[in-house]
Design an enzyme around this catalytic site. Structure first.
Site, PDB file in Angstrom:
ATOM      1  N   LYS A 190     -12.849   0.302   1.583  1.00 45.94           N
ATOM      2  CA  LYS A 190     -12.695   1.340   0.691  1.00 45.94           C
ATOM      3  C   LYS A 190     -13.778   1.463  -0.511  1.00 45.94           C
ATOM      4  O   LYS A 190     -14.059   0.436  -0.877  1.00 45.94           O
ATOM      5  CB  LYS A 190     -11.141   1.405   0.289  1.00 45.94           C
ATOM      6  CG  LYS A 190     -10.094   1.571   1.204  1.00 45.94           C
ATOM      7  CD  LYS A 190      -8.823   1.636   0.527  1.00 45.94           C
ATOM      8  CE  LYS A 190      -7.831   1.774   1.234  1.00 45.94           C
ATOM      9  NZ  LYS A 190      -7.520   3.081   1.956  1.00 45.94           N
ATOM     10  N   GLU A 236      -4.818   1.280   9.378  1.00 45.54           N
ATOM     11  CA  GLU A 236      -4.226   0.130   9.735  1.00 45.54           C
ATOM     12  C   GLU A 236      -2.711   0.075   9.875  1.00 45.54           C
ATOM     13  O   GLU A 236      -1.931  -0.333  10.583  1.00 45.54           O
ATOM     14  CB  GLU A 236      -4.634  -1.051   9.000  1.00 45.54           C
ATOM     15  CG  GLU A 236      -3.919  -1.154   7.475  1.00 45.54           C
ATOM     16  CD  GLU A 236      -4.097  -0.012   6.802  1.00 45.54           C
ATOM     17  OE1 GLU A 236      -5.127   0.774   6.789  1.00 45.54           O
ATOM     18  OE2 GLU A 236      -3.241   0.506   5.994  1.00 45.54           O
ATOM     19  N   ASP A 265       0.521   0.288  -1.259  1.00 47.56           N
ATOM     20  CA  ASP A 265       0.549   0.796   0.396  1.00 47.56           C
ATOM     21  C   ASP A 265       1.571   0.114   1.167  1.00 47.56           C
ATOM     22  O   ASP A 265       1.600   0.297   2.386  1.00 47.56           O
ATOM     23  CB  ASP A 265      -1.111   0.232   0.890  1.00 47.56           C
ATOM     24  CG  ASP A 265      -1.381   1.119   1.990  1.00 47.56           C
ATOM     25  OD1 ASP A 265      -0.697   2.269   2.327  1.00 47.56           O
ATOM     26  OD2 ASP A 265      -2.064   0.830   2.696  1.00 47.56           O
ATOM     27  N   ASP A 308      -4.201  -3.053   0.696  1.00 47.28           N
ATOM     28  CA  ASP A 308      -5.054  -2.613   1.576  1.00 47.28           C
ATOM     29  C   ASP A 308      -6.623  -2.198   1.151  1.00 47.28           C
ATOM     30  O   ASP A 308      -6.781  -1.134   0.408  1.00 47.28           O
ATOM     31  CB  ASP A 308      -4.477  -0.986   2.109  1.00 47.28           C
ATOM     32  CG  ASP A 308      -5.603  -0.256   3.290  1.00 47.28           C
ATOM     33  OD1 ASP A 308      -6.292  -1.423   3.830  1.00 47.28           O
ATOM     34  OD2 ASP A 308      -5.003   0.779   3.559  1.00 47.28           O
ATOM     35  N   ASP A 335      -9.403   0.674   8.456  1.00 51.12           N
ATOM     36  CA  ASP A 335      -8.705   1.315   7.191  1.00 51.12           C
ATOM     37  C   ASP A 335      -7.470   2.397   7.868  1.00 51.12           C
ATOM     38  O   ASP A 335      -6.767   2.904   6.858  1.00 51.12           O
ATOM     39  CB  ASP A 335      -9.510   2.235   6.595  1.00 51.12           C
ATOM     40  CG  ASP A 335      -8.842   2.368   5.109  1.00 51.12           C
ATOM     41  OD1 ASP A 335      -8.065   1.800   4.823  1.00 51.12           O
ATOM     42  OD2 ASP A 335      -9.456   3.102   4.235  1.00 51.12           O
ATOM     43  N   ARG A 394      -0.896   2.682  11.075  1.00 54.60           N
ATOM     44  CA  ARG A 394      -0.119   3.024  12.216  1.00 54.60           C
ATOM     45  C   ARG A 394      -0.198   1.943  13.316  1.00 54.60           C
ATOM     46  O   ARG A 394       0.746   1.652  14.014  1.00 54.60           O
ATOM     47  CB  ARG A 394      -0.850   4.010  12.813  1.00 54.60           C
ATOM     48  CG  ARG A 394      -2.430   3.894  12.966  1.00 54.60           C
ATOM     49  CD  ARG A 394      -3.288   5.226  13.296  1.00 54.60           C
ATOM     50  NE  ARG A 394      -3.628   5.772  11.857  1.00 54.60           N
ATOM     51  CZ  ARG A 394      -4.225   6.612  11.554  1.00 54.60           C
ATOM     52  NH1 ARG A 394      -4.807   7.596  12.519  1.00 54.60           N
ATOM     53  NH2 ARG A 394      -4.354   7.264  10.254  1.00 54.60           N
ATOM     54  N   LYS A 443       6.285   0.835   6.482  1.00 52.60           N
ATOM     55  CA  LYS A 443       4.807   0.199   6.321  1.00 52.60           C
ATOM     56  C   LYS A 443       4.770  -0.656   5.313  1.00 52.60           C
ATOM     57  O   LYS A 443       4.721  -0.153   4.093  1.00 52.60           O
ATOM     58  CB  LYS A 443       3.805   1.244   6.530  1.00 52.60           C
ATOM     59  CG  LYS A 443       2.341   1.115   6.092  1.00 52.60           C
ATOM     60  CD  LYS A 443       1.329   1.953   6.008  1.00 52.60           C
ATOM     61  CE  LYS A 443      -0.070   1.422   5.305  1.00 52.60           C
ATOM     62  NZ  LYS A 443      -0.941   2.476   5.058  1.00 52.60           N
TER      63      LYS A 443
END
Lengths: 500, 501
Positions: free
Chosen positions: A276, A348, A287, A269, A346, A350, A264
């Site tokens: 967030k 995201e 991230d 993010d 959020d 996956r 990933k």
């Protein structure tokens, strides 16, 4: 810092490290220095209640009876029980204690250790490896104006002296390659998001071509053609173009199915429209930790010329809120054809992984897939920073990863999968939604989501590394900051189970 | 005030008993194999009629395993309804439970007579099916003065079998477990103004009628024993804390008992660290661990099980008041360790620590298992489908974990092992006392792991120890085959299986 190996022997000047075994048993080098000072070292150990426990350290300045500037004593513990990881931790702890020196060279006088569980050459190589891993420092943005002269380590060479310096050097060569990979990963994880966006990250990957890795970069146009709308939806709110990078290393038999590593890579993010909270949001520059690990791993495998076919695939995006950002409630069609209702923008990671997993299977037909992702906060609540969460459809892979985790110190703990959790991601209007029952079982529902993108029961493991990618305190072989957790674990996994 | 719950009686009878049965069951339940085979109690004419009716209802044979189809009344003599069930030979316990649950759902409201069940299940699968059926029919006690009457549902289950003697013996043992689960669920569901600490103690004393030795330690006894942690948690409530000791001695004399410890917070306001209002009513169920322990002792005693077990119910109400314990308080414990309080809402581990320490010292057990609705963190980790299992990572700890996991798999009370690590001692370090009971509140901390490590400090290393954090599966929102949504009595079936094997 350079790691060197030399024949046993103590220098007259400079900084020296010697070991003391459990129950304050002096090694030969420690004994000779103690004798030179008429027992001063023994008295110092007693005064400091230094008993030789592994990784314990004591610094003696200008030790009596010598012309050394600094002597660092490091506890070796019980050598009969010390595995390679224990020697790495000793090397790391010794380096951390010695680094305050004003000398540019440090010598670890290991000599030979009687009754050790590993060979002296292996122990020496691992000490060097541990010291090297601990010496990492991300200081490229500290200008002279703020960096105090004394803070910057002066040590440029770390020498391990032992009975068999040449064998140690040979044992160290592949570890040096791994350390390079670890450092690349830590650099990528540490870089701020304004410097390292998806395209910049992809350019870093292309540098691996020099090592013989075939690198392919897919831009948004190519991904649209392939139908990777789950990934593209995440990146659509950002001005920066999303990328998928494929890194192929063909060190094994030609035509043999590769092992695939998928990472990933959310370069930053914000959470997107489901923004967030501000507190701690700066952490989201890492991230892309999973993609960083895959890139560093490919570097390590290629530079040590691993005899295996391995493909690394990373999905690189930036998750931003904007007038064109993905919204909660949007439905996207993934490359696999399955539809996804995006409930929380959020969640995201996956979405990115789903399409990259599909691409990996369609294009490379791997015999096993391992993905890494800083995927959920829930895994931190579940396991803290001691273990990464491991989710897998294969007991065999679970066993291999668990054992390698214990051996390397990059530990994983298996977490459950099951139909009851899968039901939680049922959507009313699409094949699935991208979150389950709030935070409850949040890492498991994320893994169930990914599992829906694994075809033909291909052996697959998902490592949720959100709790282990960054450390807020120094660890024996990991300085505070980016850990590159996963590079050493997976390098060893490939070496033991996929090479040959 | 409470309506009579649905607890159908089970009668075991030989498979070839003539149809209809003498006391004229209103409902026939007939299992049909995947090969379309009917049981011998159904005549060829009846088979033809049923097959035709199935085709007409759009569900022709063969049925999928576990599929239940309700057919109109008059197809078999003297029945009000017929349920045809797809069955598979070699039905696993889990499949048998799923089948039992499906039958419970289908039978509810079909009439309050008897049912005549003829399913091709072996004795073990039959018992699982019957247990699940009965437990799925359980209803939470209600205090509604104008409650709707319960839907008319079977009162007697006539189960046909080829081996009546074997099944009768197995069912008697299983019925005792069902009673234990139902007791636990009833207690979990009762509101905190009804199930106070004294009321819970009355329930404990009632077990003496079954041959359980019951000892109660009131506040004075707790004080004399030095159980400062338990006392502090309960000190703000008008109903004082207590420890109930339930001893079942069915095993050979001189053999060390197994110790079970249950967290029994009859209500948990959070104390001075008051919980938010939303969902606080669920805290009447914060005694789910103690409910599982009393349910287990009930089942063992009803079975006259040849084992020796001591159950401890660590009872208290974590109230808020002018005498409440505070964050920062330093408390003495039974073990001698001093404990600094950080969050008064992490009270469960305090009462458990004293009960574990007292139980190990007093009962000298061969093994100890505690059950507690302990942390929200374990729900974040595992959801509601598994309880967290913590035991030491050495050979005895691994063996205990393996045995409990086996029982979990057999009974469906699912466990997942989590790591128990001394790494968290740093998080539990106090500046002012030997240790603190939790880390200061922060985002994303592994509180369930901290709690498990805290508890393990109060159990001597020489005693195999397992901690079950049951906050997830103790109360569920989606039904399971053997449990409607709500209180589950999680742990009773697991523990009885583990203890009696």
């Amino acid at each position: 810092m350079k790691i060197r190996f030399a024949k046993s022997g103590l220098p007259a000047t400079g900084t020296v490290i010697v070991g003391v075994l459990a129950d304050r048993t002096l090694t030969a080098a420690a004994k000779s220095l103690d004798d030179a000072g008429n027992g001063a070292l023994s008295r110092a150990l007693e005064a400091a209640k230094f008993d030789g426990k592994a990784e314990q350290t004591l610094t003696v300045l200008a030790p009596a009876g010598t012309t050394l500037s600094r002597l660092v004593v490091v506890g070796l513990g019980d050598a009969a029980k010390a595995d390679v990881a224990a020697w790495e931790r000793i090397g790391g702890a010794a380096y951390a204690a010695a680094v305050a020196t004003q000398d540019d060279e440090v010598l670890f006088a290991l000599d030979g250790i009687d009754g050790a569980a590993v060979t002296t050459a292996e122990a020496a190589a691992r000490i060097g490896f541990g010291a090297l891993l601990r010496s990492y420092r991300f200081d490229k943005y500290r200008s002279e104006a703020t960096e105090k002269k004394d803070d910057k380590p002066k040590v440029t060479t770390f020498t391990v002296a032992s009975d068999i310096g040449k064998d140690a050097k040979e044992a160290f060569a592949p570890l040096d390659a791994v350390a390079e990979g670890v450092f690349l990963t830590r650099n990528l994880q540490s870089e701020p998001a304004n410097i390292l966006g998806p395209e910049e990250f992809a350019k870093e990957c292309q540098k691996l071509e020099k090592l013989g890795v075939k690198v392919t970069v897919l831009g948004e146009k190519e991904m649209k053609k392939l139908g990777m709308h789950a990934l593209l939806g995440v990146g659509q709110g950002s001005v920066r173009e999303s990328q998928t990078v494929i890194m192929e290393w063909t060190g094994g038999t030609k035509g043999e199915a590769p092992v695939a590593f998928v990472g990933k890579g959310v370069c930053f993010d914000t959470g997107g429209i489901c923004l967030k909270p501000a507190g701690g949001m700066e952490d989201m520059k890492w991230d892309m930790g999973g993609a960083g690990v895959v890139t560093g791993l490919m570097h390590a495998l290629a530079s040590r010329k691993a005899k295996a076919n391995v493909v690394g695939l990373i999905g690189l995006v930036e998750n931003m809120p904007s007038g064109n950002a993905q919204r909660p409630g949007d439905v996207v069609v993934s490359m696999s054809g399955q539809t996804i209702e995006v409930i929380n923008t959020d969640a995201e990671g996956r979405l990115v992984l789903a399409d990259v997993l599909t691409y990996a299977q369609r294009e490379h037909k791997p015999k096993a897939i391992i993905d890494l992702a800083t995927l959920t906060g829930a895994i931190i609540v579940a396991l803290g920073g001691e273990h990464a969460g491991m989710f897998t459809n294969s007991d065999d892979l679970a066993d291999k990863l668990f054992k390698k985790g214990q051996a390397t110190g990059e530990k994983v703990w298996r977490m459950p999968l099951g139909d009851a959790y899968d039901k939680l991601i049922k959507s009313d209007i699409a094949d699935m939604k991208n979150v389950g029952d709030g935070r409850n079982g949040g890492s498991i529902t994320a893994a169930q989501f990914l599992k829906r993108y694994i075809e033909n029961d291909t052996p697959w493991a998902h490592l949720d590394i959100a709790g282990t990618t960054w450390t807020n305190k120094d660890l024996p072989v990991v300085p505070k900051g980016a850990t590159a957790f996963g590079v050493r674990l997976l390098n060893d996994l490939v070496a033991e189970h996929y090479e040959g | 005030m409470l309506p009579t719950p649905i607890r159908p009686t089970v009668r075991i009878l030989p498979r070839r008993s003539p149809r209809p049965l003498a006391d004229a069951p209103a409902i026939a339940v007939i299992g049909v194999g995947s090969d379309g085979q009917f049981p011998p109690s159904v005549t060829l004419d009846q088979q033809a009629a049923l097959t035709a009716a199935l085709r007409q209802s759009g569900t022709p044979l063969p049925l999928k395993a576990g599929q239940v189809v309700a057919l109109p009344a008059a197809l078999l003599p003297q029945t009000a309804a017929t349920l045809i069930v797809g069955t598979d030979s070699g039905c696993s316990p889990a499949q048998a439970r799923t089948l039992g649950g499906a039958l419970a759902v289908a039978l509810r409201g079909l009439g309050d007579g008897g049912a005549d069940l003829d399913l091709p299940l072996g004795p073990e699968a039959a018992v699982e099916c019957l247990s699940a059926l009965r437990l799925r029919l359980w209803q939470a006690p209600t205090y509604a003065t104008k409650a709707d009457p319960l839907p008319p549902t079977v009162t007697t289950l006539h189960w046909r079998t080829g081996s009546p003697a074997a099944l009768t013996a197995l069912w008697q043992a299983a019925e005792a477990v069902c009673e234990g689960v139902e007791l636990a669920r009833d207690l979990q569901t009762l509101p905190a103004n009804i199930l106070t600490v004294p009321a819970f103690l009355d329930r404990a004393r009632a077990l003496s009628a079954l041959g359980v030795e019951v000892e109660i330690l009131g506040p004075k006894d707790l004080h004399a024993a030095g159980m400062g942690l338990h006392l502090a948690v309960g000190q703000a409530s008008v109903t004082p804390p207590a420890l109930a000791v339930l001893r079942w001695r069915g095993g050979p004399a001189g053999v060390a008992p197994t110790l079970l410890v249950g967290k029994g917070l009859c209500f948990d306001t959070g104390g001075v660290c008051l919980k938010p209002a939303g969902g606080m009513e669920e805290m009447k169920g914060d005694m789910g661990g103690a409910a599982a322990v009393i349910g287990t002792l009930h089942a063992l005693a009803r079975q006259r099980a040849p084992v020796s077990v001591t159950g401890l119910l660590a009872l208290a109400e974590n109230a808020i008041g002018d005498n409440a314990y505070r964050p920062g308080d330093i408390l003495p414990s039974h073990s001698g360790l001093s404990v600094e309080v950080i969050d008064t809402d992490a009270e469960g581990r305090l009462v458990l620590a004293d009960a574990l320490s007292w139980g190990c010292a007093t009962e000298k057990p061969s093994a100890v298992v505690d059950l507690a609705t302990l942390t929200g963190s374990i729900i974040v980790a595992l959801g509601h489908d598994h309880a967290g299992l913590f035991s030491r990572h050495d050979s005895t700890g691994d063996a205990l974990a393996a045995a409990l996991t086996d029982s979990a798999t057999r009974t469906g009370d699912a466990l997942w092992r989590m790591p128990l690590s001394d790494r968290w001692d740093e998080a539990l370090k106090s500046d002012a006392a030997d240790l603190r009971h939790c880390a200061p509140a922060a985002r994303l901390i592994p509180d369930a792991l901290h709690a498990a490590r805290f508890l393990s400090r109060f159990v001597p290393d020489s005693i195999p120890f397992a901690h079950l954090d049951i906050a997830g599966p103790s109360e569920i929102r989606r039904p399971l085959p053997w449990a409607p949504a709500g209180a589950t009595g999680f742990g009773v079936r697991l523990l009885v299986d583990w203890l009696t094997r």
